[in-house]
Write an enzyme that holds these catalytic residues in place. Structure first.
Site, PDB file in Angstrom:
ATOM      1  N   CYS A  22      -0.489   4.219   2.076  1.00  0.00           N
ATOM      2  CA  CYS A  22       0.069   4.053   3.639  1.00  0.00           C
ATOM      3  C   CYS A  22       1.560   4.021   3.819  1.00  0.00           C
ATOM      4  O   CYS A  22       2.153   4.483   5.203  1.00  0.00           O
ATOM      5  CB  CYS A  22      -0.316   2.627   4.403  1.00  0.00           C
ATOM      6  N   ASP A  23       2.550   3.902   3.041  1.00  0.00           N
ATOM      7  CA  ASP A  23       3.897   3.271   3.516  1.00  0.00           C
ATOM      8  C   ASP A  23       4.370   4.151   2.807  1.00  0.00           C
ATOM      9  O   ASP A  23       5.898   4.462   2.875  1.00  0.00           O
ATOM     10  CB  ASP A  23       4.466   2.210   3.146  1.00  0.00           C
ATOM     11  N   CYS A  44       0.639  -1.201  -0.083  1.00  0.00           N
ATOM     12  CA  CYS A  44       0.239  -0.075   0.113  1.00  0.00           C
ATOM     13  C   CYS A  44       0.575   1.222   0.009  1.00  0.00           C
ATOM     14  O   CYS A  44       1.414   1.738   1.205  1.00  0.00           O
ATOM     15  CB  CYS A  44      -0.796  -0.210   1.141  1.00  0.00           C
TER      16      CYS A  44
END
Ligand code: NAP
Length: 322
Positions: free
Chosen positions: A150-151, A147
């Site tokens: 997200c990261d 993701c």
């Protein structure tokens, strides 16, 4: 109104174990089903093993959900959660471990308690597909991610790879370039992308470097990802390729374990088979959203959730409200 003996707080009459409808999964389909069920006077509980929102939560920008020209997945899911909470009891971080059917009653065992319901809507969606290569599991969270939203922030100014050739992979690569990754390599096993032309063009304009005909054989590193072992399929040559992170974006797989255990019929790819009323082959069990395959868009998941909730009135002895 009842009172909780320990806290002395007022408990809503909905704080019970026996429900008419249990919805498994609080993504767009689950939220929409909750709204339609609650508004039809159905006592509804929703379970989500994490915090809800499904995969839509991590979409950086949604531009095809009617009424919102541009909205982040997180904001849209927050709005849906608030709306659905008016109509159903939503239990986050409560995973459903098992569902059994006895006569016309379902018993739902979760990580916390056991509940009953007369109808169930399965909205568990999909999960990220894994490459299944050496180093992937060991280095997850140390440079292997599924993701970018997200990261991606951890890789600003660094070199990253994105694996896949579909819309998701190309969108992830564009996003990583936009947030300031140094070089973004899209590593795809075939010699052409599966992604839409407009998305491919944007990636090229944003200087995403596309490596066609290349397979990732293994991922290497210690405390963090150091390099990939790649296979140039045309030249049949293997070589090491240095990156700081790798984003795997090779599609999704349905989370169908509970469905299988209930005897619900699946198609050859593992998606739940439903009819136009979102009914499965098991009476009282309905399914909605990405777990049913098809278009897999937020707007279709919402529509399916609404239909499933209204269809459930048939086993609840309620009048179909429309
Ligand atoms: P997808 O379209 O199924 O693409 C998966 C990609 O991963 C394919 O290019 C596939 O390669 C590759 N792949 C699969 N297994 C692999 C493996 N083991 N090793 C290396 N590569 C592998 O999945 P998606 O991109 O997640 O999209 C899913 C659905 O959502 C699609 O219908 C898509 O159109 C839709 N979607 C739409 C949007 C939008 O904005 N309209 C955005 C995201 C997703 P091959 O090409 O060789 O098979």
């Amino acid at each position: 109104m009842k009172y909780n003996r320990k806290t002395k707080y007022k408990m809503s009459v909905w704080e019970i174990m026996d429900y008419e409808l249990a919805i498994i999964g609080a993504g767009p389909a689950g939220y929409s089903a909750s709204i339609y069920a609650g508004r039809s006077g159905i006592k509804t509980v929703v379970f989500d093993k994490i915090g809800g929102g499904g995969l839509a939560l991590v979409s950086p920008n949604i531009e095809n959900y009617a009424g919102f020209e541009s909205i982040s997945g997180a904001e849209l899911m927050d709005k849906m959660q608030k709306h659905a909470s008016k109509y159903a009891n939503i239990h986050f971080i409560e995973e459903v471990k098992n569902i059994t059917k006895n006569e016309n009653l379902f018993t739902i065992e979760t990580t916390n308690k056991t509940y009953t319901s007369k109808a169930v809507i399965l909205c568990m969606g999909t999960e990220y597909r894994k490459l299944g290569i050496p180093g992937e599991q060991e280095l997850q969270g140390k440079g292997v991610s599924y993701c970018a939203t997200c990261d991606g922030q951890f890789f600003k100014g660094k070199n990253v790879g994105v694996v896949g050739g579909g819309n998701s992979a190309v969108i992830e690569a564009i996003f990583l370039k936009q947030i300031g990754c140094k070089e973004v390599y899209l590593i795809h096993r075939r010699d052409q992308l599966r992604a839409e032309k407009a998305i491919e063009d944007e990636a090229i304009a944003k200087q995403v470097k596309i490596m066609y005909g290349t397979h990732v054989d293994s991922i290497h590193g210690g405390q963090k990802v150091d390099y990939l072992n790649l296979h140039d399929l045309k030249k049949d040559k293997k070589f090491n390729f240095s990156v700081d992170g790798i984003f795997v974006s090779i599609g999704e797989a349905p989370q169908n374990t509970l469905a299988k255990e209930l005897g619900v019929k699946l198609d050859e790819k593992g998606y739940i088979i439903v009819d136009r009323q979102q009914k499965t082959n098991v009476r009282g069990v309905y399914a909605a959203g990405d777990i049913t395959g098809g278009l897999r868009q937020i707007i279709t998941a919402c529509a399916e959730g609404a239909i499933a909730a209204l269809s459930s009135t048939e086993v609840l002895g309620k009048k179909y409200p429309y």
